[in-house]
Scaffold this active site. Structure first.
Site, mmCIF file in Angstrom:
data_model
loop_
_atom_site.group_PDB
_atom_site.id
_atom_site.type_symbol
_atom_site.label_atom_id
_atom_site.label_comp_id
_atom_site.label_asym_id
_atom_site.label_seq_id
_atom_site.Cartn_x
_atom_site.Cartn_y
_atom_site.Cartn_z
ATOM 1 N N HIS A 118 -5.532 -4.255 -12.505
ATOM 2 C CA HIS A 118 -5.025 -3.026 -11.538
ATOM 3 C C HIS A 118 -5.007 -1.654 -11.911
ATOM 4 C CE1 HIS A 118 -1.343 -2.892 -13.979
ATOM 5 N NE2 HIS A 118 -1.433 -4.155 -14.017
ATOM 6 N N ASP A 119 -5.391 -0.762 -11.253
ATOM 7 C CA ASP A 119 -5.463 0.664 -11.857
ATOM 8 C C ASP A 119 -6.447 0.912 -12.689
ATOM 9 O OD1 ASP A 119 -2.919 1.455 -10.097
ATOM 10 O OD2 ASP A 119 -2.124 0.118 -11.352
ATOM 11 N N GLY A 136 -4.520 -3.678 -17.398
ATOM 12 C CA GLY A 136 -4.314 -2.713 -16.275
ATOM 13 C C GLY A 136 -4.363 -1.174 -16.905
#
Length: 267
Positions: A118-119, A136
């Site tokens: 994520h991200d 992340g």
């Protein structure tokens, strides 16, 4: 062509010349642009945005929810640029409220079993070799290459045109144009071969070498090395890019082993 054995939500926005092969699943909040080829047994979840002329190989999963306990179901995306190849069993997860998206640029190659959490934000022409694992919030800039079985800690940053060897734990930021390897990760030179292949001039490569000689080889603190680079080397795009990367590093940059610095200074 969409195989009758594929499961495609009618709400998904699929360009007319996209190929989706048998047993792949495409959810409703998905956009797939022209010329992309989805091979068998691919899963593309809500929030996925896939560009033109991509190739996604069997077992890949795009847009699954993050493995982040803070994720609360917010509407985020997983974005893939044009002409990117995603090999077998690669996973690219949705973003969270931190950046609201996970992004992979154009003309990238993500080899089998790589994970983009994520991200993460990957630039263009990035290569992740087999089983690279990005935690992340990792950033990987244009033309960077990360070798197989390497992991990157949360929030780390790999600069443009950098090369990271295999079986490495990226704990610190890797400056642009550099090579990093060994365990623990250390500076091992500049990415001379990669720069030559990408059309950098002899003078530009020499300038990069001189900057990193001051930063890593002469034994200075980072702050002192920055002062010397600014006072001794002419202003240039490359110099300023490197200095900005070093100054803005939230994790600190990789180092050269002290024994190698001492050996160099004794010569």
């Amino acid at each position: 062509m969409i195989s009758p054995l594929a499961q495609v939500d009618p709400k998904a926005k699929i360009a007319s010349n996209v190929t989706i092969e048998a047993f792949s699943v495409v959810y409703g909040d998905v956009v797939i642009d022209a010329g992309t080829h989805i091979m068998p047994h691919v899963t593309i979840f809500n929030g996925s945005r896939i560009g033109k002329n991509c190739r996604i190989f069997p077992g890949a999963v795009i847009g699954a929810i993050p493995q982040d306990l803070k994720y609360a179901g917010e509407s985020t995306t997983a974005e893939i640029g044009d002409n990117t190849t995603i090999r077998e069993c690669v996973t690219v997860h949705l973003g969270t409220r931190d950046r609201w998206k996970t992004a992979v640029g154009s003309n990238c190659l993500l080899m089998a079993y790589a994970h983009v959490a994520h991200d993460c934000v990957l630039g263009n022409h990035v290569i992740l070799a087999n089983s690279v694992q990005l935690a992340g919030h990792v950033r990987v800039d244009d033309f960077a290459i990360i070798g197989g079985m390497t992991g990157a800690n949360q929030f780390t940053h790999v600069g443009a045109h950098a090369y990271v060897g295999g079986h490495v734990d990226i704990r610190k930021d890797v400056p642009p144009y550099s090579k990093a390897a060994r365990e623990p990760i250390t500076f091992v030179g500049i990415n001379k071969v990669g720069l030559q292949r990408r059309g950098f001039s002899k003078e530009q490569i020499e300038e990069i070498s001189n900057i990193y000689h001051i930063l890593f080889v002469q034994g200075h603190s980072t702050s002192k090395a920055i002062e010397l680079i600014e006072s001794q080397l002419s202003d240039s795009v490359v110099r300023n890019e490197i200095l900005e990367f070093v100054r803005s590093s939230a994790n600190g940059i990789i180092k050269r082993p002290k024994e190698e610095i001492d050996e160099n200074l004794a010569i």
